[in-house]
Design an enzyme around this catalytic site. Structure first.
Site, PDB file in Angstrom:
ATOM      1  N   LYS A  19       3.167 -15.397   1.814  1.00  0.00           N
ATOM      2  CA  LYS A  19       3.053 -16.093   0.530  1.00  0.00           C
ATOM      3  C   LYS A  19       4.495 -16.382   0.093  1.00  0.00           C
ATOM      4  O   LYS A  19       4.943 -15.985  -0.993  1.00  0.00           O
ATOM      5  CB  LYS A  19       2.293 -15.203  -0.468  1.00  0.00           C
ATOM      6  CG  LYS A  19       1.871 -15.873  -1.736  1.00  0.00           C
ATOM      7  CD  LYS A  19       0.756 -16.891  -1.571  1.00  0.00           C
ATOM      8  CE  LYS A  19       0.465 -17.562  -2.908  1.00  0.00           C
ATOM      9  NZ  LYS A  19      -0.413 -18.738  -2.780  1.00  0.00           N
TER      10      LYS A  19
ATOM     11  N   TYR B  77       0.820  -1.212   0.000  1.00  0.00           N
ATOM     12  CA  TYR B  77       0.000   0.000   0.000  1.00  0.00           C
ATOM     13  C   TYR B  77       0.857   1.266   0.000  1.00  0.00           C
ATOM     14  O   TYR B  77       0.367   2.349  -0.289  1.00  0.00           O
ATOM     15  CB  TYR B  77      -0.943   0.033   1.207  1.00  0.00           C
ATOM     16  CG  TYR B  77      -2.060  -1.000   1.158  1.00  0.00           C
ATOM     17  CD1 TYR B  77      -2.210  -1.845   0.060  1.00  0.00           C
ATOM     18  CD2 TYR B  77      -2.966  -1.129   2.197  1.00  0.00           C
ATOM     19  CE1 TYR B  77      -3.218  -2.797   0.018  1.00  0.00           C
ATOM     20  CE2 TYR B  77      -3.981  -2.076   2.161  1.00  0.00           C
ATOM     21  CZ  TYR B  77      -4.096  -2.906   1.069  1.00  0.00           C
ATOM     22  OH  TYR B  77      -5.115  -3.858   1.023  1.00  0.00           O
TER      23      TYR B  77
ATOM     24  N   ASP C 132      -3.497 -17.960   1.171  1.00  0.00           N
ATOM     25  CA  ASP C 132      -4.684 -18.598   0.577  1.00  0.00           C
ATOM     26  C   ASP C 132      -5.241 -19.662   1.526  1.00  0.00           C
ATOM     27  O   ASP C 132      -6.450 -19.751   1.760  1.00  0.00           O
ATOM     28  CB  ASP C 132      -4.381 -19.174  -0.813  1.00  0.00           C
ATOM     29  CG  ASP C 132      -3.025 -19.860  -0.895  1.00  0.00           C
ATOM     30  OD1 ASP C 132      -2.211 -19.708   0.040  1.00  0.00           O
ATOM     31  OD2 ASP C 132      -2.775 -20.570  -1.882  1.00  0.00           O
TER      32      ASP C 132
ATOM     33  N   ASP D 159      -5.470  -6.672   5.793  1.00  0.00           N
ATOM     34  CA  ASP D 159      -6.663  -5.917   5.415  1.00  0.00           C
ATOM     35  C   ASP D 159      -7.787  -6.895   5.068  1.00  0.00           C
ATOM     36  O   ASP D 159      -8.917  -6.798   5.563  1.00  0.00           O
ATOM     37  CB  ASP D 159      -6.297  -5.044   4.191  1.00  0.00           C
ATOM     38  CG  ASP D 159      -7.373  -4.038   3.843  1.00  0.00           C
ATOM     39  OD1 ASP D 159      -8.346  -3.929   4.600  1.00  0.00           O
ATOM     40  OD2 ASP D 159      -7.228  -3.368   2.807  1.00  0.00           O
TER      41      ASP D 159
ATOM     42  N   ASP E  91     -11.038  -8.422   7.761  1.00  0.00           N
ATOM     43  CA  ASP E  91     -12.457  -8.218   7.437  1.00  0.00           C
ATOM     44  C   ASP E  91     -13.197  -9.552   7.395  1.00  0.00           C
ATOM     45  O   ASP E  91     -14.330  -9.655   7.865  1.00  0.00           O
ATOM     46  CB  ASP E  91     -12.601  -7.505   6.086  1.00  0.00           C
ATOM     47  CG  ASP E  91     -12.744  -5.997   6.269  1.00  0.00           C
ATOM     48  OD1 ASP E  91     -12.275  -5.483   7.305  1.00  0.00           O
ATOM     49  OD2 ASP E  91     -13.330  -5.346   5.380  1.00  0.00           O
TER      50      ASP E  91
END
Ligand code: NAD
Length: 359
Positions: free
Chosen positions: A192, A141, A224, A248, A252
């Site tokens: 990852k 980000y 994943d 992020d 959620d």
């Protein structure tokens, strides 16, 4: 010296829910020998309306001086057409960046009394208690270079950079290990590493830092799989630590396991444990001003503030026990209401928590 809390209600339901959180702090002051100074300031759309900026310098100064910040929520339809530089959300981002809040703590807790609110079967989620630690000021980000460029053949290409320095990884790792030490002593680091070199380094540094925490059990999971495990068997997790973007998304998803956006607090911490505390939900313009918003996420944010910034864990426990008590009594705001319960408004819920604290 008396500690100071900057109180920033913000927009929409922000004022209503923060009023209830302040009632809790007032109760701590009158009944529990706790002393703190509160100072209120504008942020978000209400600050823009007042002085043309979503984060006035006076608000930033107050936030810098304070020992902790209590935030309601920002944003609303009224300000959606504004230039992006002065939208309410810029106030929030400015606070996070200006205060160096690199560690975002998002608990996903499902009180057994609310197990029916989840979209998952009650036995999968009842008593769920996960802490997601998300790196908040680095990663893709913020990485440079970034942008959209036009290639020689005229086609456009978008690009972002995933970058983490070793110290950035180490400091978020420390936060996760320290929190796990006070919980069930398990950290799952999500990366990852099979595809991204940056998260290969992430894994290496986590393993290295874990040497300083022999009592903590460190495990690793690809993102994943972590997403899948969160909806398959979420109770296997204690503390999860991950990058900005993965956090992020996963936080959620974890929040929605609990089915009740009005119940979940959050903390964002700097290197010295100073923090900003806020509910995870937004300003809910659809119900603002009606006195029906659930104040419990904000009240539980006060509990996190006491635990992580003000060194008052026993008072934090007291607030959390009071929240469980009002749920046991069957009191529900409309977002968590179900048959057989008693529907209450925002201020009645706040008053009930205060009464339960005094019991
Ligand atoms: P939202 O979280 O405000 O609302 C989503 C839904 O949940 C709405 O139906 C709302 O009524 C309900 N809800 C939220 N909090 C509740 C509570 N405490 N009690 C009962 N019901 C509650 O998300 P949104 O509608 O996507 O966004 C509204 C505004 O909030 C936007 O301007 C957005 O940018 C902003 N926002 C701010 C923050 C923040 O300040 N941290 C976070 C998310 C969204």
């Amino acid at each position: 010296m008396t500690k100071k809390i900057a109180v920033l209600p913000g927009d929409g339901i922000g004022q209503e829910i923060v009023t209830e959180a302040v009632k809790i702090i007032d109760c701590l002051q009158t009944d529990f020998d706790f002393k703190v100074e509160l100072e209120e300031a504008l942020v978000g759309g209400s600050a823009f309306d007042d002085c043309g900026s979503p984060l006035p310098e006076s608000t930033m100064q107050l936030a810098r001086q304070a020992d902790a910040v209590l935030l309601g929520a920002v944003g609303g339809h009224k300000w959606e057409a504004l230039d992006i530089a002065v939208r309410p959300e810029k106030g929030l981002l400015g606070l996070r960046a200006g205060l160096g809040l690199f560690a975002n703590l998002r608990p996903a807790i499902l009180y057994p009394q609310l197990a029916d609110a989840s979209t998952l079967k009650p036995e999968i989620v009842a008593d769920l208690d996960i802490m997601i630690v998300r790196e908040l000021t680095g990663g893709i980000y913020f990485g440079q270079p970034r942008g959209v460029r036009t290639l020689k053949n005229g086609e456009r290409e978008g690009f972002n950079t995933l970058v983490y320095s070793e110290p950035e990884i180490r400091r978020i790792g420390k936060v996760a290990f320290d929190i796990a030490a006070k919980r069930n002593k398990r950290v799952c680091s999500v990366d990852k590493a099979n595809v991204l070199e940056c998260t290969e380094l992430w894994r290496e540094v986590m393993i290295d830092e874990a040497d300083n925490y022999p009592e903590i059990e460190l495990s690793h999971m690809y993102v994943d799989n972590a997403a899948m495990q969160l909806v398959r068997a979420p109770k296997q997790f204690d503390v999860m630590v991950t990058t900005n973007m993965f956090g992020d998304i996963l936080s959620d998803a974890a929040a929605m396991l609990t089915g009740s956006i009005g119940m979940l607090p959050s903390a964002s911490l700097d290197e010295n444990g100073k923090g900003m505390y806020e509910p995870i939900h937004g300003s809910a313009p659809d119900i603002a001003g009606q006195g029906v918003a659930n104040p419990l996420a904000t009240i539980l944010s006060v509990a996190m503030m006491l635990r992580y910034s003000l060194d008052e864990a026993a008072l934090a426990d007291r607030i959390e026990a009071a929240v469980r008590n009002v749920l046991d009594q069957g009191l529900r705001t409309q977002d968590i209401f179900s048959d057989g319960m008693r529907k209450v408004g925002t201020s009645e819920m706040g008053d009930a928590v205060v009464s339960a604290m005094r019991q």
